[in-house]
Every structure is written in C-alpha cells, then in structure tokens.
Scaffold this active site. Structure first.
Site, PDB file in Angstrom:
ATOM      1  N   ASP A 258      35.139  48.212  36.195  1.00 31.73           N
ATOM      2  CA  ASP A 258      35.819  47.058  37.332  1.00 31.73           C
ATOM      3  C   ASP A 258      36.584  47.799  37.833  1.00 31.73           C
ATOM      4  OD1 ASP A 258      38.761  45.506  37.043  1.00 31.73           O
ATOM      5  OD2 ASP A 258      37.621  45.063  35.577  1.00 31.73           O
TER       6      ASP A 258
ATOM      7  N   HIS B 217      44.098  45.362  37.238  1.00 28.75           N
ATOM      8  CA  HIS B 217      42.749  44.370  36.891  1.00 28.75           C
ATOM      9  C   HIS B 217      41.676  45.283  36.146  1.00 28.75           C
ATOM     10  CE1 HIS B 217      39.244  42.056  35.389  1.00 28.75           C
ATOM     11  NE2 HIS B 217      39.967  40.977  35.781  1.00 28.75           N
TER      12      HIS B 217
ATOM     13  N   SER C 162      38.643  37.495  31.645  1.00 31.24           N
ATOM     14  CA  SER C 162      38.372  38.434  31.841  1.00 31.24           C
ATOM     15  C   SER C 162      38.788  39.585  30.529  1.00 31.24           C
ATOM     16  CB  SER C 162      38.838  39.189  33.091  1.00 31.24           C
ATOM     17  OG  SER C 162      38.015  38.662  34.124  1.00 31.24           O
TER      18      SER C 162
END
Length: 587
Positions: free
Chosen positions: A335, A365, A520
């Site tokens: 990520d 994120h 996600s």
C-alpha cells in the site's frame, strides 16, 4: 496316361540292370578310340613323307643335310622350236621329280587326315556320355506298373482301430510352450525439439488505455543481449535494473528520450530479437472512498460503540478470537505505507519497506488497511495477533496521480514481502491488466502465499479491474451493515466473496479515526480472516482458502453465486469451523 481294364493286369517290362548301359558305353568308346589310332600311320606318311624310307615304310630321322632347301627359280632355257619331243630337256625346278617306288601319286597326299583319330574319339566320348546320362537318370514312376516311390521324409504311422472308424481319431495334445512375460517397454525420454525463437512478448497498450507512465517502459532482454545496445537502438536511458524472484525475470526500467512515447517504441520492439519482453510501466490507484463517504473524527474523540463497530457483530469477532487470533502469521500490506506510531499499530509491525525511496509520509489508506487487520486498542482488528509487513509501493502524493503506484514498484514490494515470509498479501488497489504483475502473483501462489485483492470501485458497468480479476487472487467486494452491496463496487464473475466495507470506522495517521467505505477495507477484513485460517491450518493454499470461504459464505442476492456478491458475505466462524478438527470446536 493309358487306361487300365479291370481284371487284366499288365505285366511290367523286365528291369534292365543299371550297370549294363555303362559297360556298353565304355566298350564302344574303347573300340572307336582304337579304330582312330589305326588310321594314324597312313595319315602320318602322307603328311610327312621325308621321314619314311622309300618302299619300306620305316621311319628314320631327318638330318640337317637332308632338310629341303628353298627352291631357287632357274632362268628359263630356250629350246629350239624344231627339236623333237624326245630331245626336249625339262627346266630345273619347273616340274616335280618323277615318282619313285613305294610312293603314291606324285604331288598328292595319301587319303586320311592328321585329326581323324581325335575326331572319332571325341564323337565316341559324346555318344558314351549321352548313353551314360540316360542310364544314370532316375527311373520315371509309372503308375500302371510300378509301386509308388517311398516318401522323402516318412511320417509316423497312424494307428487306427476298426471299431472307432465312426468316431474322429484323436491326436495327443500338443505340448504348449510356456508363456514368457513380455519385457516392459523401454522408457526413452521424449525428444523435445528446441523451440524456434519466436516474436518477443511485447504488450502494446490499446489506444483508449492511458493508465501508464507515458515515457517509461519495462524491458526484458533476450539471452546474450546487451542492455547498452538495446537502449541505444531505441533511444532510451536506464533508470533501474532489478531481478525479481516471483515472476522469475530481470527487468530494465528505461525512460524514453526525444519526445518518444511508450506506445510507439513498444511497437518497434515487437520486431527486435534482442528483446524477450516489453510493456508499459502501468499505473495503479488505491481504492479511495468517494467524496462524502468519509467522515473524520477528532483525534481525542471517543469511538462510538455500536454503529461504527458493526463489523464486530457481523463477523462475530468475539467468538472467533476464542479459537484463533492469527498468531505469528505475517500479513503484507502492499500500500502507501502505514503510520507505525498510531496507537492501533503499536507493537504489531514486523518489518517495513519503501519501494519508492525518498521521504516517506504516512498515508491514510495504508494506515486504515493495516489497522483493519491488526488494530489493538479502540478498534478491534480481525487478526490482532498477526504480524504486519508494511510495504510502501504508492506515493500518496496529492494531484492527478494521488496514491498511485507503478508496475515496477509493486513488483519490488511483492518480492520483498515474499522474501520476508509473508503468508498473506493484501492488495487494496486496482488498475489495468498487467502481464508482469500476473506472473508475480502466480509465483506467489506457487509459494503458498494467499493474495486477497479488492474488486475495485469502478461501478456496476466498469470493466474488470486488476489484480482483482486475476485468477491468482481472491477478489472481495463490499457490503454495508444490512448486507446490501456497495453502490460503487465493481461487478463480475471473478468476485469470490463479499465483506463489510461501508461506513467502517478506520484509523488515520496522527492518531485519528475516520469512517471509510469501499472494496479496499472489505478486502482487508478478509485478509484478517485468512490469517486466522492459516494459524490453524498452515498447509492451506490459495485454492484451499478460496474453497473454505465460498462454501461457508452467507448467500446474498440471487440464489447461488452471482456477479454482485460472489458466493455471498463471508462467515468467519463457519469457515474456521470447516478448517478446525472436531476436537477443537468442542472447547
């Protein structure tokens, strides 16, 4: 053949002794030979008169003086024309000498030739040979008079009994030869012809495809090819070169010069035999929540107990953690990096890696995905005892390419995580289909690594996104607290299962929290469940985990598997129950 009247037998002719013809032939030959020899003196006298005495017939040797001299022709003597015949004198050498007593007619040989006896002897031999051949020939079998000749190879006598004529005669059984087992065929290794060098595997993007770095390409050189030669030929500059273990390839990352585009150069490389493969450096984006779906909370604000934490009830984490917590299972989050100083991630980071280099800033994120799996304090992670491998492959910078990563950086992060012993890959990003990324994921599957990928937030009518649509991953879509699908989630037959992913309370950098929605975070929840399964069943591979999740899922939407929910929402306790032995379930 003559006919034979019954009752009147014909008597056979008398047999001739076989020796009599031979004897007669021999006597005839001797007589004829003697007759030939008796004629020899007369012929010899006529042929050689000078060797015989005149009138006696006896032979005497011829001396050197008596040998005939060559005749010399004398000149002719003219005779008077009026002389009488009595007075004429013969010219010497013109007429032969007068005949003497005991000799034959002057000038003529006596009858009989010099080869008479030899000719008669030869003829007698021929006649004798013919008679001998006729006498020695085998006698022709006459069925009227003779008995049949005995067979050349006499057969064994067949004994028959008169009383048994009505029944067929039986022969003794033949001796059967022992059956030999056939030798096993030789196993010769098949000769495989060496494949002829084919065209390079070059991926030229479609005209509508824009998700790649416009002035960069990734090159795989052919054996014995020189990198400098290839780069000079296509006017490219070397940026990086690296060998990757998972896809089994060495790649060159190059930048194009002179305003050349990746699409045009790749079309030229398709005819270059020094290039084994080439493709664009594709771009992938983290599946960020849509605007309005995220609500930030102040850093010191307490976390609500019920609605934001509905995943605890939906996934039944209380009962689940009594059986497994993901002990010692390494989960790699590929990520934008994670805020390792966040309270939810204290003490869970096993190792970190930055594939981009430079200054790394914590990104929301990556921090939210890591906390969804391993949260420790106010949030309840799905696998709190697992270990985190935080790999930074996305920039997380603001702008058009916000939180974007390239093929080269993602492959680098995957290779690092596999080398660190990761058992789970969490891939919460999406982008175009990538040949090199697919090869890397296939290599991870062969190593026993289970890859979980987000289905993507492209919407119901979007084309399949990757790596979610790759066969080497388990694609996850998102549902809300009422098991309804996330409106922006992608659809497709590649989706395996669904998981909670709408309005989920997640961690953010600097100790903050926020509500997040999307495929996600749903994929991160499934990655935590896989860590629990691997704790109890380390022998599971990708297909084994896929089977446990799909067979234990709660069916949603239309009956059976569909393009919206896949097999249904995951049921973590049911999947774990299928993996555990019965003895552990009764504790």
């Amino acid at each position: 053949m003559t006919s034979r009247s019954p009752g009147l037998p014909l008597s056979p002719p008398p047999a001739v002794p076989p020796a009599l013809p031979r004897l007669a032939a021999g006597l005839l030959g001797v007589l004829l030979w003697g007759a030939g020899l008796g004629l020899a003196p007369a012929s010899a006298q006529s042929a050689f008169p000078e060797r015989f005495q005149r009138g006696t017939g006896t032979v005497r040797p011829l001396t050197r003086v008596e040998r005939p001299l060559p005749m010399v022709r004398q000149p002719a003597v003219r005779q008077p024309a009026n002389l009488p015949a009595a007075q004429l004198r013969p010219e010497p050498g013109r007429y032969p000498a007068p005949r003497e007593p005991g000799m034959g007619r002057p000038g003529r040989p006596r009858p009989g030739g010099g080869w008479g006896g030899v000719g008669i002897g030869v003829g007698a031999g021929i006649i004798g040979g013919i008679l001998l051949d006729q006498a020695t020939r085998p006698r022709v079998y006459e069925p009227e008079y003779d008995e049949p000749p005995p067979p050349r190879y006499p057969r064994r006598p067949v004994v028959t009994v008169e009383e048994d004529f009505d029944e067929p005669a039986t022969r003794p059984p033949r001796r059967t030869r022992p059956v030999r087992e056939a030798a096993p065929p030789r196993r010769t290794p098949p000769r495989t012809a060496r494949p002829a060098p084919g065209p390079p595997a070059v991926s030229v993007p479609a005209v509508a495809e824009t998700r790649f770095v416009p002035d960069e390409i990734l090159i795989e050189l052919a054996p014995n090819a020189q990198a400098d030669t290839v780069l000079r030929r296509h006017r490219a500059v070397l940026l990086a070169s690296r060998s990757f273990a998972l896809p089994g390839v060495t790649l060159i990352r190059a930048r194009l010069e002179g305003g050349r585009t990746a699409r045009g150069v790749l079309a030229q490389m398709a005819r270059d035999r020094d290039v084994a493969g080439a493709q664009p450096n594709y771009l992938y984006a983290l599946q960020q929540p849509a605007p309005g779906d995220t609500a930030a909370l102040p850093p010191a604000a307490p976390v609500p107990d019920k609605q934001p934490q509905y995943i605890v009830e939906k996934l039944r984490l209380g009962d689940l953690h009594k059986l497994a917590r993901g002990e010692k299972i390494r989960v790699a989050v590929i990520d934008s990096g994670a805020d390792q100083a966040h309270p939810e991630l204290k003490g869970v980071v096993e190792a970190s890696f930055d594939a981009l280099g430079g200054e790394a800033r914590p990104h929301a994120h990556g921090t939210a995905m890591a906390a969804a799996i391993l949260a420790q304090t106010q949030l309840q992670g799905v696998a709190p005892a697992a270990r985190l491998l935080a790999a930074r492959a996305f920039s997380g910078e603001a702008g058009p390419a916000a939180a974007s990563g390239t093929t080269f950086h993602i492959l680098t992060a995957l290779d690092w995580a596999a080398g660190e012993g990761a058992r789970v890959f969490n891939l919460s990003f999406a982008g175009p289909q990538d040949r090199l990324l697919s090869r890397s994921l296939a290599g991870a599957r062969d190593k026993g690594i289970v890859a979980i990928a987000a289905a993507g937030n492209g919407g119901a009518k979007a084309a399949p996104l990757y790596p979610g649509a790759d066969p080497s991953v388990i694609a996850v879509t998102a549902t809300d607290a009422e098991d309804k699908p996330f409106s922006q989630a992608s659809r497709g037959s590649h989706i395996a299962v669904a998981a909670p992913g709408v309005d989920v309370l997640a961690a953010e950098p600097e100790g903050r929290y926020a509500f997040s929605s999307g495929t996600s975070i749903a994929a991160a929840h499934v990655s935590g469940i896989v860590a629990l399964l691997l704790e109890k069943r380390p022998d599971l591979n990708l297909e084994g985990v896929r089977k446990l999740l799909t067979e234990s899922a709660v069916d949603l939407g239309s009956r059976g598997r569909d393009a919206v929910f896949g097999a249904g929402r995951v049921d973590a306790p049911a999947a774990l129950a299928r993996a555990l032995p019965v003895s552990e379930l009764g504790r």
